[in-house]
Enzyme design. Structure first.
Site, PDB file in Angstrom:
ATOM      1  N   GLU A 153      92.741 126.833  33.254  1.00 32.39           N
ATOM      2  CA  GLU A 153      93.189 128.144  33.724  1.00 32.39           C
ATOM      3  C   GLU A 153      92.468 128.573  35.000  1.00 32.39           C
ATOM      4  O   GLU A 153      93.092 129.031  35.952  1.00 32.39           O
ATOM      5  CB  GLU A 153      92.955 129.190  32.622  1.00 32.39           C
ATOM      6  CG  GLU A 153      93.272 130.610  33.058  1.00 32.39           C
ATOM      7  CD  GLU A 153      93.068 131.650  31.965  1.00 32.39           C
ATOM      8  OE1 GLU A 153      92.640 131.283  30.846  1.00 32.39           O
ATOM      9  OE2 GLU A 153      93.350 132.833  32.224  1.00 32.39           O
TER      10      GLU A 153
ATOM     11  N   GLU B   8      83.676 127.947  21.872  1.00 34.70           N
ATOM     12  CA  GLU B   8      85.046 127.806  22.368  1.00 34.70           C
ATOM     13  C   GLU B   8      84.981 127.380  23.825  1.00 34.70           C
ATOM     14  O   GLU B   8      84.522 128.133  24.682  1.00 34.70           O
ATOM     15  CB  GLU B   8      85.810 129.131  22.227  1.00 34.70           C
ATOM     16  CG  GLU B   8      87.232 129.063  22.770  1.00 34.70           C
ATOM     17  CD  GLU B   8      88.056 130.324  22.525  1.00 34.70           C
ATOM     18  OE1 GLU B   8      87.872 130.989  21.477  1.00 34.70           O
ATOM     19  OE2 GLU B   8      88.882 130.671  23.391  1.00 34.70           O
TER      20      GLU B   8
ATOM     21  N   TRP C 272      89.632 143.934  35.156  1.00 35.85           N
ATOM     22  CA  TRP C 272      90.529 142.814  35.448  1.00 35.85           C
ATOM     23  C   TRP C 272      90.531 142.510  36.949  1.00 35.85           C
ATOM     24  O   TRP C 272      91.103 141.523  37.389  1.00 35.85           O
ATOM     25  CB  TRP C 272      91.972 143.131  35.001  1.00 35.85           C
ATOM     26  CG  TRP C 272      92.193 142.910  33.532  1.00 35.85           C
ATOM     27  CD1 TRP C 272      91.352 142.301  32.666  1.00 35.85           C
ATOM     28  CD2 TRP C 272      93.346 143.297  32.764  1.00 35.85           C
ATOM     29  NE1 TRP C 272      91.897 142.272  31.406  1.00 35.85           N
ATOM     30  CE2 TRP C 272      93.116 142.878  31.432  1.00 35.85           C
ATOM     31  CE3 TRP C 272      94.543 143.969  33.061  1.00 35.85           C
ATOM     32  CZ2 TRP C 272      94.048 143.096  30.405  1.00 35.85           C
ATOM     33  CZ3 TRP C 272      95.471 144.178  32.047  1.00 35.85           C
ATOM     34  CH2 TRP C 272      95.218 143.746  30.738  1.00 35.85           C
TER      35      TRP C 272
ATOM     36  N   GLU D  15      92.243 142.522  24.364  1.00 36.28           N
ATOM     37  CA  GLU D  15      93.415 142.430  25.234  1.00 36.28           C
ATOM     38  C   GLU D  15      94.691 142.871  24.516  1.00 36.28           C
ATOM     39  O   GLU D  15      95.724 142.209  24.565  1.00 36.28           O
ATOM     40  CB  GLU D  15      93.563 140.996  25.768  1.00 36.28           C
ATOM     41  CG  GLU D  15      92.349 140.561  26.571  1.00 36.28           C
ATOM     42  CD  GLU D  15      92.504 139.215  27.265  1.00 36.28           C
ATOM     43  OE1 GLU D  15      93.196 138.348  26.726  1.00 36.28           O
ATOM     44  OE2 GLU D  15      91.918 139.053  28.350  1.00 36.28           O
TER      45      GLU D  15
ATOM     46  N   ARG E 279      87.205 135.476  16.556  1.00 32.28           N
ATOM     47  CA  ARG E 279      86.788 135.336  17.956  1.00 32.28           C
ATOM     48  C   ARG E 279      85.942 136.502  18.443  1.00 32.28           C
ATOM     49  O   ARG E 279      86.206 137.664  18.104  1.00 32.28           O
ATOM     50  CB  ARG E 279      88.021 135.185  18.867  1.00 32.28           C
ATOM     51  CG  ARG E 279      88.738 133.883  18.622  1.00 32.28           C
ATOM     52  CD  ARG E 279      89.972 133.785  19.479  1.00 32.28           C
ATOM     53  NE  ARG E 279      89.764 133.197  20.779  1.00 32.28           N
ATOM     54  CZ  ARG E 279      90.231 133.680  21.905  1.00 32.28           C
ATOM     55  NH1 ARG E 279      90.886 134.825  21.939  1.00 32.28           N
ATOM     56  NH2 ARG E 279      90.041 133.047  23.031  1.00 32.28           N
TER      57      ARG E 279
ATOM     58  N   ASN F 157      97.138 134.845  20.735  1.00 37.15           N
ATOM     59  CA  ASN F 157      97.995 136.024  20.909  1.00 37.15           C
ATOM     60  C   ASN F 157      99.198 135.741  20.012  1.00 37.15           C
ATOM     61  O   ASN F 157     100.220 135.242  20.448  1.00 37.15           O
ATOM     62  CB  ASN F 157      98.440 136.186  22.362  1.00 37.15           C
ATOM     63  CG  ASN F 157      97.278 136.619  23.249  1.00 37.15           C
ATOM     64  OD1 ASN F 157      96.358 137.290  22.801  1.00 37.15           O
ATOM     65  ND2 ASN F 157      97.326 136.237  24.519  1.00 37.15           N
TER      66      ASN F 157
ATOM     67  N   GLU G  68     100.725 129.503  26.796  1.00 37.54           N
ATOM     68  CA  GLU G  68      99.872 130.390  27.589  1.00 37.54           C
ATOM     69  C   GLU G  68      98.780 129.542  28.239  1.00 37.54           C
ATOM     70  O   GLU G  68      98.075 128.782  27.564  1.00 37.54           O
ATOM     71  CB  GLU G  68      99.259 131.474  26.679  1.00 37.54           C
ATOM     72  CG  GLU G  68      98.397 132.447  27.439  1.00 37.54           C
ATOM     73  CD  GLU G  68      98.328 133.834  26.796  1.00 37.54           C
ATOM     74  OE1 GLU G  68      99.096 134.126  25.868  1.00 37.54           O
ATOM     75  OE2 GLU G  68      97.492 134.636  27.255  1.00 37.54           O
ATOM     76  N   ARG G  69      98.670 129.670  29.539  1.00 34.30           N
ATOM     77  CA  ARG G  69      97.698 128.890  30.338  1.00 34.30           C
ATOM     78  C   ARG G  69      97.908 127.385  30.188  1.00 34.30           C
ATOM     79  O   ARG G  69      96.943 126.605  30.221  1.00 34.30           O
ATOM     80  CB  ARG G  69      96.262 129.262  29.976  1.00 34.30           C
ATOM     81  CG  ARG G  69      95.985 130.746  29.937  1.00 34.30           C
ATOM     82  CD  ARG G  69      96.422 131.474  31.183  1.00 34.30           C
ATOM     83  NE  ARG G  69      96.220 132.911  31.082  1.00 34.30           N
ATOM     84  CZ  ARG G  69      96.603 133.762  32.017  1.00 34.30           C
ATOM     85  NH1 ARG G  69      97.212 133.343  33.112  1.00 34.30           N
ATOM     86  NH2 ARG G  69      96.386 135.047  31.879  1.00 34.30           N
TER      87      ARG G  69
ATOM     88  N   LYS H  52      83.138 132.162  23.302  1.00 33.65           N
ATOM     89  CA  LYS H  52      83.419 131.372  24.508  1.00 33.65           C
ATOM     90  C   LYS H  52      82.101 130.891  25.124  1.00 33.65           C
ATOM     91  O   LYS H  52      81.060 131.512  24.936  1.00 33.65           O
ATOM     92  CB  LYS H  52      84.195 132.198  25.534  1.00 33.65           C
ATOM     93  CG  LYS H  52      85.655 132.414  25.128  1.00 33.65           C
ATOM     94  CD  LYS H  52      86.485 133.053  26.238  1.00 33.65           C
ATOM     95  CE  LYS H  52      87.918 133.243  25.755  1.00 33.65           C
ATOM     96  NZ  LYS H  52      88.819 133.839  26.762  1.00 33.65           N
TER      97      LYS H  52
ATOM     98  N   HIS I 213      85.405 135.198  38.880  1.00 34.82           N
ATOM     99  CA  HIS I 213      86.582 136.034  38.644  1.00 34.82           C
ATOM    100  C   HIS I 213      87.176 136.600  39.941  1.00 34.82           C
ATOM    101  O   HIS I 213      87.456 137.791  40.053  1.00 34.82           O
ATOM    102  CB  HIS I 213      86.206 137.188  37.695  1.00 34.82           C
ATOM    103  CG  HIS I 213      87.357 137.702  36.880  1.00 34.82           C
ATOM    104  ND1 HIS I 213      88.407 138.411  37.438  1.00 34.82           N
ATOM    105  CD2 HIS I 213      87.642 137.621  35.557  1.00 34.82           C
ATOM    106  CE1 HIS I 213      89.260 138.757  36.483  1.00 34.82           C
ATOM    107  NE2 HIS I 213      88.825 138.271  35.335  1.00 34.82           N
TER     108      HIS I 213
ATOM    109  N   ASP J 260      84.733 134.606  30.975  1.00 37.69           N
ATOM    110  CA  ASP J 260      86.021 134.019  30.600  1.00 37.69           C
ATOM    111  C   ASP J 260      86.246 132.667  31.277  1.00 37.69           C
ATOM    112  O   ASP J 260      87.085 132.584  32.182  1.00 37.69           O
ATOM    113  CB  ASP J 260      87.142 135.003  30.970  1.00 37.69           C
ATOM    114  CG  ASP J 260      88.456 134.634  30.329  1.00 37.69           C
ATOM    115  OD1 ASP J 260      88.452 133.737  29.478  1.00 37.69           O
ATOM    116  OD2 ASP J 260      89.480 135.248  30.678  1.00 37.69           O
TER     117      ASP J 260
HETATM  118  O1  GCW Z   1      91.206 133.620  29.506  1.00 37.22           O
HETATM  119  C1  GCW Z   1      91.937 134.684  29.015  1.00 37.22           C
HETATM  120  C2  GCW Z   1      93.335 134.316  29.294  1.00 37.22           C
HETATM  121  C3  GCW Z   1      94.325 134.826  28.293  1.00 37.22           C
HETATM  122  C4  GCW Z   1      93.832 134.470  26.905  1.00 37.22           C
HETATM  123  C5  GCW Z   1      92.501 135.143  26.696  1.00 37.22           C
HETATM  124  C6  GCW Z   1      91.874 134.816  25.357  1.00 37.22           C
HETATM  125  C7  GCW Z   1      95.040 133.862  24.937  1.00 37.22           C
HETATM  126  O2  GCW Z   1      93.682 134.737  30.594  1.00 37.22           O
HETATM  127  O3  GCW Z   1      95.557 134.227  28.584  1.00 37.22           O
HETATM  128  O4  GCW Z   1      94.747 134.820  25.902  1.00 37.22           O
HETATM  129  O5  GCW Z   1      91.593 134.709  27.659  1.00 37.22           O
HETATM  130  O6  GCW Z   1      91.036 133.922  25.327  1.00 37.22           O
HETATM  131  O7  GCW Z   1      92.208 135.430  24.362  1.00 37.22           O
END
Ligand code: GCW
Length: 721
Positions: free
Chosen positions: A410, A404, A560, A308, A341, A227, A184-185, A377, A538, A382
């Site tokens: 990404e 994080e 989103w 999510e 998280r 995930n 993922e990413r 984060k 974004h 994000d």
């Molecule tokens: O940045 C977003 C991403 C998702 C990611 C999510 C997260 C792992 O688009 O792909 O999922 O954050 O940090 O949980």
């Protein structure tokens, strides 16, 4: 004639050496013979043997191996591993592994913590030596890598007096690797974990991965995606995970796993995953015991819960603390930790998405068990090109918080763009939270010095894949490297980190180092300019997040959609996060609030993050907002062109293959920068109704054209498997 032949052969071998293609696999751990003959002779007279009594201790053995390989390579001659002290020796060990080191009475306890090291020149019994010492085997390994790095970067080693210790305890990579090996990413190929070949086949990559991490002080890794897929907890897979843990252990690296909260249902066949349910608690306790039976030094869990679509304690009307503490209980007997998280937001919650993590976590400060650390984060949204620091930093004095960062790009140009992330990381780490008055930087929060956290940590979402050079873009390696270096010591400058990395990865050639450093140091700001200047955020493509798409407004959830974030209208653009709007600013300390609340004192790089600003607002430059926005987008493209020119100017200094690789990617970056500039300005112009600057290159496509672009198979956007 003989002389001529000799000269020719020297010339020829130099030529071959120059042409030798670098595929990037060795990362910054290149131990080729030092080309400068004077330097080489100097080092050779100072290093004649290695003396390490490793007693078969795996980590010490790795240190010995690394020193032996590294020094032999760099000095172009096999360095002897001696079994007694000789003149001009490199000695390495702990006071426990080596009576010689014990006798030296080095100030280890005074100057280092358990993973730190000292490197000093000493004369012992009349013999000149270089001593690498630590209180632990891991520290010796870190010291060994540091010593090699000194030689790789051609430092003087005749009067060393180095002491270095990590400021943060858990320095960890988070792989978002799925079990089907998509990442993922991820923009560097498939996952490096070959699950179907484990546990029987140990790929050399696992070892080199561990070496690379150890060389920059990383001491943990979460090998599966947050995930998460519960199959990772099945017996078959735990045995595979244990094989990886065995491969990493000699390099001081612990394995952690991402845990899916619904595992007791999906794997344990229970009816619930309610953290208060006795059977659920028992299931986790047993599962955790089982994990430790395979991996005695297992690190713990990371959990993405109620975010999510991931399950979590809130499914059962329990809190994040309830969920985290239940897992903490299961791990506590084994000294494992939970990294819970804070990346949570919900479409059902009507508040500004950037406020939700704080709202959900702040009330639980002080209620988490001592082996829980909340992973936050760097910014409240994000991983955008630029965000203000996350307001939770400084707001949870009684709960350890870990950082994080996202190393994988990404939102920072994915696999095609050269963006050196250290300046982004530093900007956040150095930001003042004003938590205990002035001087409580984000770094001082996460290293525990402001609030005396016992547990400290920092995570980087990995950018590693099975591409030959690990990270895809040759410069993406620098972000893995920079993350590790800053995790160890957040006071290092972006410039110092880049300087070392360039020398180790490419060459010590002065003009190459200077020019490449210039390219790297400016690259993050350049990207901000052509993607999201002045606090925009974004506005990227839907789902895959590739390219610009500020017009997007059709995604399933309001938060989103790019239009949710920029809020452009006929009056202006930007998200009002002052008291006149969502009041996200209330989550920051009063000192920060005061500066950011007032549009006239708000730093312009965050203007549109905090203020819906009129198109004709007068910026500090004297330009209107619209003019300034245009200027930023245009300068971003110009800066990429300068990066290209700079890169072209150092042709011939490194091997052709890598040079061309970067050159081609810079050309792609230039196209993408133009695309971002044109698409964004044409779109925002439909609101501002103001002209693009005259006398400069005009968009060669229409807004409709940019809107029509579709990208089906962008890497990193695979499903969760
Ligand atoms: O940045 C977003 C991403 C998702 C990611 C999510 C997260 C792992 O688009 O792909 O999922 O954050 O940090 O949980």
């Amino acid at each position: 004639m003989k002389k001529l032949l000799c000269l020719l052969s020297v010339f020829f071998s130099l030529f071959i050496y120059q042409l030798h293609a670098e595929d990037g696999y060795r990362l910054w751990l290149r131990y080729d013979k030092i080309a400068d003959p004077v330097l080489l002779t100097a080092y050779k007279t100072q290093i004649k043997s290695i003396y390490i009594n490793d007693n078969h201790a795996p980590v010490l053995h790795s240190a010995k191996q690394e020193l032996s390989n590294g020094l032999s390579g760099l000095l172009g001659t096999k360095i002897k591993i001696a079994d007694s002290l000789e003149d001009q020796a490199v000695i390495a060990g702990t006071p426990y592994s080596s009576s010689l080191i014990a006798q030296l009475n080095l100030p280890l306890i005074q100057k280092t913590n358990s993973e730190g090291f000292l490197i000093v020149n000493k004369v012992i019994a009349g013999k000149k030596c270089i001593v690498i010492a630590s209180l632990t085997d891991a520290g010796v390994l870190y010291g060994a890598f540091h010593f090699l790095q000194l030689i790789q970067t051609q430092q003087n080693i005749s009067s060393l007096n180095i002491s270095s210790s990590p400021k943060i305890k858990v320095r960890i990579l988070n792989h978002w690797d799925n079990m089907n090996r998509t990442v993922e990413r991820g923009y560097a190929g498939f996952s490096i974990w070959k699950w179907h070949l484990l546990p029987g086949y140990i790929d050399q990559r696992y070892i080199d991965y561990a070496r690379a991490n150890a060389s920059i002080g990383i001491n943990g890794t979460v090998i599966n995606n947050v995930n998460a897929n519960v199959q990772i907890f099945s017996k078959d897979y735990l045995i595979k995970v244990a094989a990886l843990a065995d491969a990493f252990r000699p390099y001081g690296i612990k394995v952690y796993l991402a845990a899916k909260f619904s595992a007791p249902i999906e794997l344990g066949k229970l009816k619930t995953a309610d953290p208060f349910d006795p059977q659920v608690k028992e299931w986790w306790a047993k599962k955790t015991d089982e994990i430790y039976s395979y991996i005695p030094d297992f690190g713990g869990f990371i959990v993405k819960a109620n975010s999510e679509g991931q399950p979590g304690p809130q499914n059962y009307k329990r809190t994040h603390a309830d969920g985290a503490n239940m897992l903490a209980d299961a791990l506590a007997p084994h000294k494992g930790i939970v990294m819970w998280r804070a990346f949570v937001y919900s479409n059902e919650t009507p508040t500004d998405r950037t406020k939700q993590a704080y709202d959900e976590f702040k009330p639980f400060d002080g209620t988490f068990k001592s082996n829980v650390i909340v992973q936050v984060k760097n910014g409240p949204l994000d991983f955008q090109p630029r965000e203000p620091f996350h307001p939770l930093f400084g707001a949870m004095p009684k709960t350890p918080l870990m950082m994080e960062f996202q190393i994988t790009q990404e939102y920072l140009g994915q696999g095609t763009q050269l963006v050196y992330e250290a300046p982004l990381m530093k900007e956040v780490l150095d930001a003042d939270t004003y938590a205990n008055g002035k001087g409580a930087t984000v770094a001082s929060i996460i290293d525990g010095s402001t609030n005396d956290y016992k547990l400290t940590g920092i995570a980087g979402v990995s950018n590693i894949g099975d591409d030959k050079n690990w990270c895809g873009h040759p410069f993406a390696q620098s972000n893995w490297y920079a993350f590790g270096k800053l995790a160890w010591d957040h006071t290092l400058s972006s410039e110092k980190i880049a300087d070392d990395w360039i020398r180790m990865t490419f060459t010590n050639d002065a003009s190459f180092v200077t020019t490449t450093k210039k390219i790297m140091l400016g690259s993050r700001e350049t990207m901000v300019h052509y993607m999201t200047p002045l606090g925009l955020h974004h506005i990227m493509g839907d789902g895959h997040h590739y390219g610009p798409s500020p017009w997007s407004d059709k995604l399933g959830r309001a938060d989103w959609n790019p239009v949710y974030y920029h809020r452009a209208d006929s009056i202006g653009v930007g998200f009002e996060r002052t008291a006149k709007g969502s009041n996200a600013l209330e989550q920051y300390a009063p000192e920060i609030r005061k500066i950011y609340e007032d549009i006239n004192t708000c730093p312009e790089e965050y203007l549109l993050w905090f203020h819906h600003t009129p198109w004709n607002y007068k910026m500090r430059s004297g330009k209107t907002l619209w003019e300034e926005l245009c200027a930023k987008y245009y300068s971003g493209v110009n800066e990429v062109r300068t990066m290209q020119q700079n890169w072209n100017s150092i042709k011939g200094k490194i091997d052709e293959e890598q040079f061309e690789h970067v050159k081609m990617l810079l050309a792609v970056q230039e196209k993408e920068a133009v695309w971002w500039r044109n698409a964004c300005l044409l779109y925002f112009q439909t609101f501002s109704k103001m002209p693009l600057p005259a006398g400069v290159e005009q968009p060669n496509q229409t807004l409709d054209y940019y809107k029509s672009l579709r990208f089906q198979f962008v890497p990193g956007n695979g499903g969760n498997n």
